[in-house]
Design an enzyme around this catalytic site. Structure first.
Site, mmCIF file in Angstrom:
data_model
loop_
_atom_site.group_PDB
_atom_site.id
_atom_site.type_symbol
_atom_site.label_atom_id
_atom_site.label_comp_id
_atom_site.label_asym_id
_atom_site.label_seq_id
_atom_site.Cartn_x
_atom_site.Cartn_y
_atom_site.Cartn_z
ATOM 1 N N TYR A 100 32.527 80.831 -6.788
ATOM 2 C CA TYR A 100 31.642 79.731 -6.418
ATOM 3 C C TYR A 100 30.686 79.427 -7.571
ATOM 4 C CZ TYR A 100 33.462 80.612 -1.765
ATOM 5 O OH TYR A 100 34.302 80.773 -0.692
ATOM 6 N N ASN A 128 36.254 71.545 2.783
ATOM 7 C CA ASN A 128 37.449 70.942 2.213
ATOM 8 C C ASN A 128 38.362 70.495 3.355
ATOM 9 O OD1 ASN A 128 39.870 70.336 0.906
ATOM 10 N ND2 ASN A 128 40.407 72.479 0.590
ATOM 11 N N CYS A 136 41.297 75.656 -1.803
ATOM 12 C CA CYS A 136 40.003 76.330 -1.645
ATOM 13 C C CYS A 136 40.157 77.829 -1.428
ATOM 14 C CB CYS A 136 39.203 75.695 -0.507
ATOM 15 S SG CYS A 136 40.075 75.607 1.060
ATOM 16 N N HIS A 137 41.357 78.271 -1.054
ATOM 17 C CA HIS A 137 41.595 79.703 -0.859
ATOM 18 C C HIS A 137 41.558 80.478 -2.180
ATOM 19 C CE1 HIS A 137 45.518 77.722 -1.411
ATOM 20 N NE2 HIS A 137 45.887 78.839 -2.024
ATOM 21 N N GLU A 163 50.956 83.457 -3.345
ATOM 22 C CA GLU A 163 50.882 82.858 -4.680
ATOM 23 C C GLU A 163 50.925 83.894 -5.800
ATOM 24 O OE1 GLU A 163 47.581 80.168 -4.949
ATOM 25 O OE2 GLU A 163 48.291 78.962 -3.273
#
Length: 179
Positions: A100, A128, A136-137, A163
């Site tokens: 962040y 989001n 956003c993850h 991912e």
């Protein structure tokens, strides 16, 4: 008028929203702020071209491919600050994470501000409206805390593992797991 389509995924049923031409939302069942940015009621319409394209994107994603957010016409509803944060999220590569604080520093530069708080960024990330596609993850707290996923920490972990993110050093906070 806004339209919706349902999509069954490995992380549960997803609801997609469109203004008829662009994708305006993608939420997981039970997600915090579900449908919050779409004005009015959603009407079912699975025949829209944008939904066909989004379904193809999601099929490829869940089959291990790496489609880019830019492949779809995205139109998340939000002000300049949130739009800037969401654009930055789209730049985070597969298999990588950011914090962040890092997003706050970059957003401040783009918006020509001296500084910006990580908490303000956390609010924009948490709101989001196009989950998964606007990734956003891939945002974690300083020190690797897996805080702040409106879809739930279990889904954030699943998406990151899917991912290929190295999970070493990442922690699940005891409290404050959703923005």
């Amino acid at each position: 008028m806004y339209y919706e389509m349902k999509y069954d995924s490995p992380v549960g049923r997803l609801t997609l929203a469109s203004d008829g031409l662009n994708l305006a939302g993608l939420w997981m069942e039970g997600q915090k702020y579900f449908g919050g940015t779409v004005p009015g009621e959603l009407r079912p319409n699975e025949e829209l071209e944008v939904f066909s394209r989004a379904k193809d994107w999601l099929d490829r994603y869940f089959n291990g491919k790496k489609p880019e957010p830019s492949e779809l016409p995205l139109a998340p509803v939000g002000g300049e600050f949130r739009q800037t944060v969401w654009e930055l999220l789209c730049e985070i590569p597969y298999g990588e994470l950011t914090t962040y604080g890092q997003i706050a520093r970059e957003a401040a530069k783009r918006l020509q501000r001296e500084s910006m708080s990580a908490q303000a960024v956390g609010g924009a990330v948490g709101h989001n409206p196009i989950s998964i596609i606007i990734p956003c993850h891939r945002v974690v707290g300083t020190g690797g805390s897996l805080t702040g996923y409106a879809g739930g920490i279990d889904k954030k972990i699943w998406l990151l593992k899917h991912e290929g993110v190295k999970m070493d050093g990442l922690t699940v906070p005891a409290r404050g797991t959703a923005l």
